[in-house]
Design a protein around this motif. Structure first.
Motif, PDB file in Angstrom:
ATOM      1  N   LYS A 416       0.695  -1.073   0.033  1.00  0.00           N
ATOM      2  CA  LYS A 416      -0.095  -0.105   0.066  1.00  0.00           C
ATOM      3  C   LYS A 416       0.852   1.316   0.064  1.00  0.00           C
ATOM      4  CE  LYS A 416      -3.543   2.337   2.585  1.00  0.00           C
ATOM      5  NZ  LYS A 416      -4.303   2.095   4.030  1.00  0.00           N
ATOM      6  N   ASN A 417       2.023   1.302   0.590  1.00  0.00           N
ATOM      7  CA  ASN A 417       2.944   2.409   0.502  1.00  0.00           C
ATOM      8  C   ASN A 417       4.297   2.322  -0.217  1.00  0.00           C
ATOM      9  OD1 ASN A 417       2.015   4.022   3.354  1.00  0.00           O
ATOM     10  ND2 ASN A 417       1.664   1.815   3.754  1.00  0.00           N
ATOM     11  N   GLY A 418       4.171   1.413  -1.026  1.00  0.00           N
ATOM     12  CA  GLY A 418       4.976   1.345  -2.341  1.00  0.00           C
ATOM     13  C   GLY A 418       6.313   1.195  -1.938  1.00  0.00           C
ATOM     14  N   LYS A 419       6.593   0.376  -0.633  1.00  0.00           N
ATOM     15  CA  LYS A 419       7.729  -0.097  -0.111  1.00  0.00           C
ATOM     16  C   LYS A 419       8.270  -1.543  -1.078  1.00  0.00           C
ATOM     17  CE  LYS A 419       7.862   3.625   2.122  1.00  0.00           C
ATOM     18  NZ  LYS A 419       8.429   4.604   1.726  1.00  0.00           N
ATOM     19  N   PRO A 446      -2.557  -7.794  -1.370  1.00  0.00           N
ATOM     20  CA  PRO A 446      -1.557  -6.506  -1.398  1.00  0.00           C
ATOM     21  C   PRO A 446      -1.236  -6.023  -3.198  1.00  0.00           C
ATOM     22  CG  PRO A 446      -0.724  -8.309  -0.072  1.00  0.00           C
ATOM     23  CD  PRO A 446      -2.058  -8.889  -0.543  1.00  0.00           C
ATOM     24  N   LEU A 447      -1.532  -7.062  -4.020  1.00  0.00           N
ATOM     25  CA  LEU A 447      -1.637  -6.527  -5.164  1.00  0.00           C
ATOM     26  C   LEU A 447      -2.712  -5.619  -5.561  1.00  0.00           C
ATOM     27  CD1 LEU A 447      -0.254  -6.545  -8.191  1.00  0.00           C
ATOM     28  CD2 LEU A 447      -1.988  -8.617  -8.861  1.00  0.00           C
ATOM     29  N   HIS A 448      -3.897  -5.840  -5.052  1.00  0.00           N
ATOM     30  CA  HIS A 448      -5.080  -4.957  -5.208  1.00  0.00           C
ATOM     31  C   HIS A 448      -4.481  -3.552  -4.685  1.00  0.00           C
ATOM     32  CE1 HIS A 448      -7.683  -8.469  -5.710  1.00  0.00           C
ATOM     33  NE2 HIS A 448      -8.504  -7.479  -6.377  1.00  0.00           N
ATOM     34  N   LEU A 449      -4.036  -3.370  -3.477  1.00  0.00           N
ATOM     35  CA  LEU A 449      -3.755  -2.129  -2.910  1.00  0.00           C
ATOM     36  C   LEU A 449      -2.392  -1.472  -3.795  1.00  0.00           C
ATOM     37  CD1 LEU A 449      -3.678  -3.303   0.894  1.00  0.00           C
ATOM     38  CD2 LEU A 449      -5.512  -1.952  -0.420  1.00  0.00           C
ATOM     39  N   ALA A 450      -1.638  -2.183  -4.151  1.00  0.00           N
ATOM     40  CA  ALA A 450      -0.480  -1.527  -4.884  1.00  0.00           C
ATOM     41  C   ALA A 450      -1.116  -0.833  -6.206  1.00  0.00           C
ATOM     42  CB  ALA A 450       0.457  -2.628  -5.262  1.00  0.00           C
ATOM     43  N   VAL A 451      -1.748  -1.638  -7.172  1.00  0.00           N
ATOM     44  CA  VAL A 451      -2.658  -1.113  -7.971  1.00  0.00           C
ATOM     45  C   VAL A 451      -3.368   0.180  -7.783  1.00  0.00           C
ATOM     46  CG1 VAL A 451      -4.231  -1.757  -9.971  1.00  0.00           C
ATOM     47  CG2 VAL A 451      -2.558  -3.288  -9.168  1.00  0.00           C
ATOM     48  N   ARG A 457       6.331  -0.220  -9.162  1.00  0.00           N
ATOM     49  CA  ARG A 457       7.677  -1.065  -8.625  1.00  0.00           C
ATOM     50  C   ARG A 457       7.306  -2.520  -8.040  1.00  0.00           C
ATOM     51  NH1 ARG A 457      12.080   2.753  -6.041  1.00  0.00           N
ATOM     52  NH2 ARG A 457      12.406   4.155  -7.858  1.00  0.00           N
ATOM     53  N   SER A 458       6.141  -2.281  -7.341  1.00  0.00           N
ATOM     54  CA  SER A 458       5.679  -3.565  -6.596  1.00  0.00           C
ATOM     55  C   SER A 458       5.121  -4.588  -7.577  1.00  0.00           C
ATOM     56  CB  SER A 458       5.147  -3.222  -5.346  1.00  0.00           C
ATOM     57  OG  SER A 458       5.785  -2.165  -4.690  1.00  0.00           O
ATOM     58  N   ILE A 459       4.589  -4.312  -8.642  1.00  0.00           N
ATOM     59  CA  ILE A 459       3.442  -5.002  -9.317  1.00  0.00           C
ATOM     60  C   ILE A 459       4.140  -6.350  -9.724  1.00  0.00           C
ATOM     61  CG2 ILE A 459       2.431  -5.157 -11.476  1.00  0.00           C
ATOM     62  CD1 ILE A 459       1.073  -3.157  -9.407  1.00  0.00           C
ATOM     63  N   THR A 460       5.316  -6.261 -10.568  1.00  0.00           N
ATOM     64  CA  THR A 460       5.879  -7.611 -10.843  1.00  0.00           C
ATOM     65  C   THR A 460       6.306  -8.428  -9.678  1.00  0.00           C
ATOM     66  OG1 THR A 460       8.019  -6.610 -10.937  1.00  0.00           O
ATOM     67  CG2 THR A 460       6.704  -6.559 -13.055  1.00  0.00           C
ATOM     68  N   LEU A 461       6.640  -7.988  -8.460  1.00  0.00           N
ATOM     69  CA  LEU A 461       6.880  -8.722  -7.364  1.00  0.00           C
ATOM     70  C   LEU A 461       5.803  -9.314  -6.686  1.00  0.00           C
ATOM     71  CD1 LEU A 461       9.316  -5.955  -5.689  1.00  0.00           C
ATOM     72  CD2 LEU A 461      10.149  -8.111  -6.805  1.00  0.00           C
ATOM     73  N   LEU A 462       4.627  -8.541  -6.678  1.00  0.00           N
ATOM     74  CA  LEU A 462       3.311  -9.126  -6.186  1.00  0.00           C
ATOM     75  C   LEU A 462       2.504 -10.082  -6.907  1.00  0.00           C
ATOM     76  CD1 LEU A 462       2.254  -5.564  -4.218  1.00  0.00           C
ATOM     77  CD2 LEU A 462       3.212  -7.857  -3.318  1.00  0.00           C
ATOM     78  N   ALA A 463       2.555  -9.702  -8.236  1.00  0.00           N
ATOM     79  CA  ALA A 463       1.953 -10.649  -9.173  1.00  0.00           C
ATOM     80  C   ALA A 463       2.782 -11.930  -9.871  1.00  0.00           C
ATOM     81  CB  ALA A 463       1.510  -9.957 -10.336  1.00  0.00           C
ATOM     82  N   ALA A 479      -7.245  -7.371  -9.784  1.00  0.00           N
ATOM     83  CA  ALA A 479      -6.314  -6.107  -9.857  1.00  0.00           C
ATOM     84  C   ALA A 479      -6.519  -5.582 -11.262  1.00  0.00           C
ATOM     85  CB  ALA A 479      -4.909  -6.664  -9.544  1.00  0.00           C
ATOM     86  N   ARG A 480      -6.569  -6.180 -12.128  1.00  0.00           N
ATOM     87  CA  ARG A 480      -6.669  -5.658 -13.706  1.00  0.00           C
ATOM     88  C   ARG A 480      -7.741  -4.983 -13.834  1.00  0.00           C
ATOM     89  NH1 ARG A 480      -6.770  -8.905 -19.419  1.00  0.00           N
ATOM     90  NH2 ARG A 480      -6.778  -7.093 -20.845  1.00  0.00           N
ATOM     91  N   ASP A 481      -8.732  -5.423 -13.213  1.00  0.00           N
ATOM     92  CA  ASP A 481     -10.410  -4.586 -13.359  1.00  0.00           C
ATOM     93  C   ASP A 481     -10.054  -3.245 -12.649  1.00  0.00           C
ATOM     94  OD1 ASP A 481     -11.732  -6.710 -14.465  1.00  0.00           O
ATOM     95  OD2 ASP A 481     -12.253  -7.243 -12.733  1.00  0.00           O
ATOM     96  N   ILE A 482      -9.467  -3.291 -11.460  1.00  0.00           N
ATOM     97  CA  ILE A 482      -9.065  -1.793 -10.798  1.00  0.00           C
ATOM     98  C   ILE A 482      -8.452  -0.862 -11.654  1.00  0.00           C
ATOM     99  CG2 ILE A 482      -8.103  -0.964  -8.832  1.00  0.00           C
ATOM    100  CD1 ILE A 482      -8.803  -3.419  -7.223  1.00  0.00           C
TER     101      ILE A 482
END
Length: 711
Positions: A416-419, A446-451, A457-463, A479-482
């Motif tokens: 959520k905080n982009g860390k 976590p992926l929903h919150l990052a999107v 930066r976190s997308i490829t890590l979380l997915a 996550a894609r819908d969001i």
């Protein structure tokens, strides 16, 4: 005497007896009688001492000595009548009238420039003239435009001898504030004049021992505050005058616990600044009761902020934290006003050594949440302190399952905080990667919150797996819908890069079809769009002009004689051929860009968008060809110098890659169709190496900044 005759020894005994009687009488008068208002102290000590035999004992002569050390080596907290080490009365106190200490000066008199200049310069003749012309009361009434007395001025410039002379004439000025509420002791502490502070302490100690209890309590400049609520000790600590601060602590044990207008006591400031020796000196004055008694005694005295262990953590001071927790072990689990424990604060500020220290003392705080429902591990994850999160999981493995009031685990908070560093740590660990499928109270992973926050930066890590990509929240959205529903129509780089990376990840997993990584962008403001087009036209025109000129300034020059008159001297050189080829490509591409952007000037939104889709790649190509052409032109001229050739190539490659990184996404994400196969790999690759380029830019910035500073 009558007819009595006395031997010389008898006379000495009588004189000694008289001296003892006078001493006892004076001492009794000051300790037991009502306050004295008109008595001169001390006596003519030199004359009395001359009358006393040189072999008299210390007990017989102690009435002629001041039990203190003016040089400051004596601990003033231990001063008393029974002190073994004694010193003679300081000369500047021998003519002191105690009755003048509390004399009110009356209406102030404006100080003349001559007096102000003379006192500021430390001119004793100026003071002597004032003493001859003015009464002591008139001297005390003199004030500068800022409300400073003559004592304030002498103290400001550190004129010790002049300070002593003024004090002996007008002792009441010691307690008189200026327009900022500062007494001369405040000014001495602020300016760092330790010798002046010692002289003031000597005066106060001397007078306090000879005044009644009521007036002795009034004579306490150590606890007086200025308009900001600061005591002299506050100012000494703020100025980092530790020797002076320790001296003031020993002179008065109450001042360190007084709070200023911001709620900061001197003790709290000393802890926050990491002045361990001073903290030890202050805490020694709280007594030697049992642990709970010491804490109660401390907190009953301390004004303002009381959380000393928290202050030590904020200062990241190991010695101070150890000393405080050793003295008051119960503070390790104490909460501040916001409900944060020491461990939570250490995690928040990223003090790794302090967190390890606290975990060693007590792990109980790991499971204590703050007022907002966050646990210490969440605090560390929110601020991106990777080492601390790792330490929590190492020492308390079940901490990774702790949920805040929103039902979010540590990975939720990091995403959520982009860390992304914390997210990488957790997703690369087999024991914690399952946190990626955790859902909070709203069903978000976590992926929903990052999107939602567009933390690309976190997308490829979380997915990391198809299961995460397929999970839906309580609104039924993946996550894609969001990402697709929240994407704004205008161009916002962070949003469009997040969507592109997410779509590329979905494409590589192969469970959903992805046609393009981008979505068409609609400009919200036609005027801004027109300015953007004009800027591109200007850049394209500059590139065309420079490359055109470079085509006729070929490296090596031209032949000046037949049979190849006017032709390039190095026409058969391979590097020159490459230079000409790249120069021509750059010029032609920029010209094509100019022609395309002319259509965009017509104002049709659809035509503008289509023109940009053609012009941007052409302009990018011309901008990349131009530095390459310059590189090969330089190689043609200095190719024989090997070391210079290597340096030029390294610099050119670095800047070329940097240009691709800067311009590539700008152009790519504005196109209506971008292949998810090659373009996605480009985006992911350059995102992974973003930090390398960022460090490179930082290095360039540092070099230029140093150059500007030296210039």
């Amino acid at each position: 005497m009558g007819d009595h005759h006395y031997e010389h020894g008898d006379i000495n005994d009588i004189l000694i007896l008289i001296g003892q009687t006078l001493t006892v009488s004076i001492s009794s008068t000051f300790s037991k009688s009502s306050c004295i208002t008109d008595l001169l102290l001390p006596l003519d000590l030199g004359r009395l001492e001359a009358q006393i035999s040189s072999d008299a004992s210390y007990d017989q002569r102690k009435g002629t000595y001041l039990p203190m050390n003016i040089l400051g080596s004596q601990d003033f907290s231990q001063i008393g009548e029974d002190t073994a080490d004694t010193e003679l009365v300081p000369e500047f106190l021998t003519n002191l009238r105690l009755s003048d200490l509390f004399a009110l000066p009356g209406e102030y008199i404006k100080m003349t420039p001559e007096i102000f200049s003379g006192i500021s310069d430390g001119n004793k003749e100026c003071l002597k003239k004032l003493i001859r012309d003015e009464t002591p009361m008139s001297l005390a009434r003199l004030r500068s435009s800022k409300g400073d007395s003559i004592l304030h001025l002498a103290v400001t410039w550190g004129h010790l001898e002049l300070v002593k002379d003024i004090v002996s004439q007008c002792p009441s000025l010691l307690l008189e504030p200026n327009s900022s509420g500062q007494t001369p002791l405040h000014v001495a502490a602020y300016e760092g004049h330790t010798a002046v502070v010692e002289a003031f302490v000597a005066l106060v100690t001397f007078a306090s021992d000879r005044l009644c209890n009521e007036e002795s309590e009034r004579l306490n400049p150590y606890i007086l505050k200025d308009e900001d609520g600061n005591t002299a000790l506050h100012l000494a600590i703020e100025g980092r005058y530790l020797e002076m601060a320790t001296y003031l602590v020993n002179a008065n044990h109450d001042a360190p616990f007084l709070g200023n207008n911001e709620g900061l006591s001197s003790l709290f400031m000393a802890v926050a600044r990491g002045d361990v020796s001073l903290v030890k000196a202050i805490l020694k004055t709280t007594g030697n009761e049992n642990l709970e008694g010491k804490k109660f005694n401390l907190y009953s005295k301390l004004q303002g902020k009381k959380y000393l262990a928290h202050a030590a953590l904020m200062a990241k001071n190991k010695d101070g934290l150890d000393f405080i927790l050793d003295e008051y072990p119960s503070l390790v689990d104490e909460r501040d006003d916001s409900g944060m424990t020491c461990l939570a604060l250490g995690a928040y500020v990223g003090y790794y050594e302090g967190v390890c220290n606290l975990l060693h003392r007590s792990k109980k705080s790991v499971y204590v949440c703050d007022q907002d429902g966050s646990f210490p591990i969440h605090r560390a994850a929110k601020e991106g302190h990777q080492e601390i999160v790792e330490e929590f999981i190492k020492q308390c493995p079940d901490a990774k399952h702790l949920l805040n009031k929103l039902g979010q685990n540590v990975l939720h908070v990091a995403a959520k905080n982009g860390k992304h560093r914390v997210a990488k740590l957790l997703m690369d660990n087999e024991d914690t990667e399952h946190l990626g499928i955790g859902q909070d109270v709203d069903g978000n992973t976590p992926l929903h919150l990052a999107v939602m926050k567009w933390h690309y930066r976190s997308i490829t890590l979380l997915a990391k797996g198809t299961k995460i990509l397929k999970l839906r929240n309580k609104s039924g959205l993946t996550a894609r819908d969001i990402a697709e529903s929240e994407l704004k129509p205008n161009y916002i780089f962070q949003e469009r890069w997040t969507l592109a990376l997410l779509l590329y990840t979905i494409h590589t997993r192969g469970f959903e079809s992805v046609d393009s990584l981008t979505r068409p962008a609609e400009p919200l403001d036609p005027k801004n769009n027109r300015d953007y087009v004009n800027t591109l036209l200007l850049v394209a025109a500059l590139v065309a002009t420079m490359t055109f000129a470079a085509g006729f300034t070929i490296p090596g020059g031209f032949n000046s004689s037949a049979p190849h008159l006017g032709r390039a001297t190095l026409a058969k050189n391979p590097t020159l051929c490459i230079f000409l080829l790249l120069d021509i490509l750059a010029m032609q591409s920029s010209v094509a860009t100019i022609g395309t952007l002319i259509w965009a000037q017509l104002g049709d939104p659809l035509l503008i968008r289509k023109s940009l889709h053609v012009a941007l790649p052409l302009l990018l190509f011309s901008l990349l060809c131009m530095p390459l052409a310059f590189l090969f032109g330089v190689l043609t001229a200095v190719g024989h110098v090997k070391w210079l050739l290597i340096v030029i190539c390294i610099i050119s490659v670095l800047f070329f890659l940097w240009a691709i990184f800067i311009l590539g996404p700008h152009v790519m994400l504005q196109r209506p169709y971008v292949s998810p196969k090659y373009a996605g790999y480009f985006l992911v690759t350059f995102m992974q190496y973003k930090e390398i380029f960022s460090n490179f830019v930082t290095l360039i910035h540092f070099i230029f900044c140093c150059g500007c500073l030296s210039f």
